[in-house]
Design an enzyme around this catalytic site. Structure first.
Site, mmCIF file in Angstrom:
data_model
loop_
_atom_site.group_PDB
_atom_site.id
_atom_site.type_symbol
_atom_site.label_atom_id
_atom_site.label_comp_id
_atom_site.label_asym_id
_atom_site.label_seq_id
_atom_site.Cartn_x
_atom_site.Cartn_y
_atom_site.Cartn_z
ATOM 1 N N ALA A 240 -3.016 -2.872 7.688
ATOM 2 C CA ALA A 240 -3.819 -1.718 7.275
ATOM 3 C C ALA A 240 -5.271 -2.070 7.470
ATOM 4 C CB ALA A 240 -3.558 -1.356 5.815
ATOM 5 N N LYS A 241 -5.990 -1.112 7.971
ATOM 6 C CA LYS A 241 -7.417 -1.322 8.201
ATOM 7 C C LYS A 241 -8.103 -1.708 6.892
ATOM 8 C CE LYS A 241 -11.244 -1.167 10.472
ATOM 9 N NZ LYS A 241 -12.180 -0.544 9.611
#
Ligand code: GLU
Length: 284
Positions: A240-241
């Site tokens: 996930a960013k």
């Protein structure tokens, strides 16, 4: 001759793409190209609260940088709202949808348990006179399932599955804050675009039970699915960013070699601390 294969990559422009998206795009692209088929690009931009238009050109640039060329025009879900509405009207005409004004907190408080999309709806608004203006619309799952009877679908990796949409309870098909839910929009678009092989991460495996049901209710074509493994971090969580997985746009701007990265993903050469987890049941 085998029928033409058509796949698609369907990112939501809610954040920048990261390596997990690159992997998903490579899988969809390569499965099509390996059999002389087509690879489509669809932007799932109908979540008004999360979708960011300025990210769309970045997504196109990322794919281009990776060396993944798509066929045909880019589809934007925001241009297809009338088709989602029309499908919902058909379901309403069969008395399969009902308006719901419950808040998340109300659903949570009375929920009988957790389904693949979160708390199962307790049925509060089912059979009640609810003002439909600005309401969400839910599928009466028991009624829908009794109408279609048993259904099956095929995952290219996991084999034939018995559809079990009941586990979701009465899912929302038209959202209060968005014109259609992911389930409705994605199912309609895959059929409208003639997608024959729906590739996506194993975290969406369970959603396919609902999509198969919607296909039966709406008389849509039924593709084969390919739920691929997910890239996870060393703690086993999906990339996930927000947890620091690098954005493709940053790698691109720093001068990294896009086609080399795509090739590394193909050959399972992942950056340190990242691995591919296969199989179903990975939490979204
Ligand atoms: N838009 C979804 C996502 O970005 C993918 C949906 C799909 O492939 O069916 O996770």
């Amino acid at each position: 001759m085998a029928a033409m294969i058509r796949t698609r990559f369907a990112p939501s422009p809610n954040g920048q793409l990261h390596l997990g998206h690159a992997y998903a795009a490579v899988v969809a692209h390569d499965l099509a190209r390996a059999r002389g088929g087509e690879f489509l690009l669809r932007i799932e931009d109908i979540d008004g609260t999360r979708s960011r238009a300025e990210l769309i050109p970045e997504i196109l640039a990322d794919l281009d940088w990776l060396g993944l060329r798509w066929d045909g025009p880019v589809v934007h879900q925001s241009s297809r709202l009338p088709s989602y509405q029309a499908a919902a009207e058909r379901l309403k005409a069969q008395d399969l949808l009902y308006p719901c004004r419950c808040t998340r907190a109300e659903v949570l408080a009375a929920s009988p348990g957790t389904g693949p999309d979160g708390p199962i709806y307790p049925g509060t608004c089912r059979g009640r006179a609810v003002d439909p203006a600005g309401a969400a619309w839910r599928l009466d799952m028991a009624k829908a399932v009794s109408l279609t009877g048993p259904l099956e679908w095929t995952d290219a990796l996991a084999g034939v599955q018995r559809a079990q949409p009941e586990a979701f309870g009465d899912v929302v098909l038209l959202r209060k804050e968005a014109p259609a839910s992911y389930h409705l929009a994605a199912t309609l678009d895959d059929a409208a675009d003639g997608v024959t092989l729906v590739t996506r991460g194993a975290d969406l495996f369970a959603s396919t039970h609902v999509h198969r049901l919607l296909q039966a209710l709406l008389g849509l074509s039924v593709p084969v699915w390919h739920h691929h493994g997910l890239l996870v971090e060393s703690d086993g969580r999906k990339l996930a960013k927000r947890r620091g997985s690098p954005a493709l746009a940053d790698l691109r701007r720093s001068g990294a070699d896009g086609p080399a990265l795509a090739q590394a993903l193909r050959t399972a050469l992942f950056p340190a601390g990242i691995s591919l987890v296969s199989g179903v049941g990975i939490a979204p």
